[in-house]
Scaffold this motif. Structure first.
Motif, short mmCIF file in Angstrom:
data_model
loop_
_atom_site.label_atom_id
_atom_site.label_comp_id
_atom_site.label_asym_id
_atom_site.label_seq_id
_atom_site.Cartn_x
_atom_site.Cartn_y
_atom_site.Cartn_z
N ALA A 1 0.83 -1.20 0.00
CA ALA A 1 0.00 0.00 0.00
C ALA A 1 0.87 1.26 0.00
CB ALA A 1 -0.94 -0.01 1.20
N ALA A 2 1.96 1.23 0.76
CA ALA A 2 2.85 2.39 0.82
C ALA A 2 3.43 2.70 -0.56
CB ALA A 2 3.97 2.15 1.82
N SER A 3 3.60 1.69 -1.37
CA SER A 3 4.20 1.89 -2.69
C SER A 3 3.26 2.56 -3.68
CB SER A 3 4.69 0.56 -3.25
OG SER A 3 3.60 -0.26 -3.64
N VAL A 4 1.96 2.61 -3.38
CA VAL A 4 1.00 3.25 -4.30
C VAL A 4 0.34 4.48 -3.68
CG1 VAL A 4 0.53 1.14 -5.59
CG2 VAL A 4 -0.91 1.72 -3.62
N LEU A 5 0.82 4.91 -2.51
CA LEU A 5 0.22 6.06 -1.83
C LEU A 5 0.75 7.38 -2.38
CD1 LEU A 5 0.18 5.23 1.98
CD2 LEU A 5 -1.76 5.35 0.43
N SER A 6 -0.13 8.37 -2.37
CA SER A 6 0.31 9.73 -2.65
C SER A 6 1.14 10.23 -1.46
CB SER A 6 -0.90 10.64 -2.89
OG SER A 6 -1.69 10.70 -1.71
N ARG A 7 1.73 11.39 -1.60
CA ARG A 7 2.63 11.92 -0.56
C ARG A 7 2.00 11.93 0.83
NH1 ARG A 7 4.05 16.65 1.93
NH2 ARG A 7 6.26 16.98 2.27
N ASP A 8 0.78 12.38 0.95
CA ASP A 8 0.10 12.44 2.24
C ASP A 8 -0.97 11.35 2.36
OD1 ASP A 8 1.54 14.65 3.27
OD2 ASP A 8 0.33 16.00 2.02
N GLY A 9 -0.80 10.26 1.64
CA GLY A 9 -1.79 9.19 1.62
C GLY A 9 -1.91 8.46 2.95
N GLN A 10 -2.98 7.70 3.06
CA GLN A 10 -3.29 6.98 4.30
C GLN A 10 -3.58 5.52 3.99
OE1 GLN A 10 -6.79 8.96 5.74
NE2 GLN A 10 -5.66 10.75 6.44
N ASP B 1 -0.70 -12.65 21.37
CA ASP B 1 -1.97 -13.17 20.86
C ASP B 1 -2.65 -12.18 19.91
OD1 ASP B 1 -1.65 -15.44 22.40
OD2 ASP B 1 -2.80 -14.64 24.07
N SER B 2 -1.94 -11.14 19.50
CA SER B 2 -2.53 -10.15 18.60
C SER B 2 -1.80 -10.16 17.26
CB SER B 2 -2.44 -8.75 19.22
OG SER B 2 -1.13 -8.25 19.11
N TRP B 3 -2.33 -9.41 16.31
CA TRP B 3 -1.72 -9.33 14.99
C TRP B 3 -0.60 -8.29 14.95
CZ3 TRP B 3 -5.90 -9.80 10.65
CH2 TRP B 3 -6.61 -10.99 10.83
N GLN B 4 -0.45 -7.51 16.00
CA GLN B 4 0.65 -6.54 16.13
C GLN B 4 0.71 -5.58 14.94
OE1 GLN B 4 4.19 -8.85 16.90
NE2 GLN B 4 3.30 -9.80 18.71
N VAL B 5 -0.40 -4.87 14.71
CA VAL B 5 -0.51 -3.99 13.55
C VAL B 5 0.55 -2.89 13.55
CG1 VAL B 5 -2.28 -2.46 14.54
CG2 VAL B 5 -2.14 -2.78 12.06
N GLN B 6 0.91 -2.37 14.71
CA GLN B 6 1.93 -1.32 14.76
C GLN B 6 3.28 -1.85 14.28
OE1 GLN B 6 1.17 -0.52 18.93
NE2 GLN B 6 0.70 1.60 18.43
N LEU B 7 3.64 -3.03 14.69
CA LEU B 7 4.90 -3.63 14.26
C LEU B 7 4.88 -3.91 12.75
CD1 LEU B 7 7.68 -4.75 14.92
CD2 LEU B 7 6.58 -6.92 15.49
N ALA B 8 3.75 -4.42 12.26
CA ALA B 8 3.64 -4.70 10.82
C ALA B 8 3.83 -3.42 10.01
CB ALA B 8 2.28 -5.32 10.52
N ALA B 9 3.20 -2.34 10.43
CA ALA B 9 3.34 -1.07 9.70
C ALA B 9 4.78 -0.56 9.81
CB ALA B 9 2.36 -0.04 10.25
N ALA B 10 5.37 -0.65 10.98
CA ALA B 10 6.74 -0.17 11.16
C ALA B 10 7.72 -0.97 10.30
CB ALA B 10 7.14 -0.26 12.63
N GLN B 11 7.54 -2.26 10.22
CA GLN B 11 8.43 -3.09 9.40
C GLN B 11 8.29 -2.77 7.92
OE1 GLN B 11 7.08 -6.94 10.73
NE2 GLN B 11 8.81 -7.17 12.12
N ALA B 12 7.10 -2.33 7.52
CA ALA B 12 6.84 -2.04 6.11
C ALA B 12 7.24 -0.61 5.73
CB ALA B 12 5.37 -2.27 5.80
N GLY B 13 7.36 0.27 6.71
CA GLY B 13 7.78 1.64 6.41
C GLY B 13 6.80 2.74 6.75
#
Length: 101
Positions: free
Chosen positions: A51-60, A83-95
């Protein structure tokens, strides 16, 4: 629709979006395998990178999860972090930068 959420830039190479939304993501289960949660975490990480690769500069990037799945302190149903999906870690690892949960 036949779109792999992990391959957005390949599917849409010349597009740029202001928002990419993934509602209730699920990696297909693999019967008789342990650590299914690892597959969900990998899906989130790979999706965030795609998703980050197709986002505009201020995209979400918006991801909708069930209560307790995200593993954030704002989750209404608190689970042990393992026991969670750790969404913060996933986003941080992806950029991308996680600004709210």
């Amino acid at each position: 629709f036949g779109v792999d959420a992990r391959e957005l830039s390949r599917r849409y190479p010349s597009e740029e979006w202001d928002r990419v939304v993934f509602n209730l993501p699920q990696a297909p289960p693999e019967p008789r395998r342990r650590n299914q949660i690892q597959r969900q975490r990998a899906l989130l990480r790979d999706f965030c990178a795609a998703a980050a690769s197709v986002l505009s500069r201020d995209g979400q990037i918006w991801v909708t999860l069930l209560a307790g799945q995200g593993g954030t302190r704002l989750d209404p149903n608190q689970r042990a972090i393992g026991d969670s999906w750790q969404v913060q870690l996933a986003a941080a690892q992806a950029g991308p930068l996680l600004v709210s949960a």
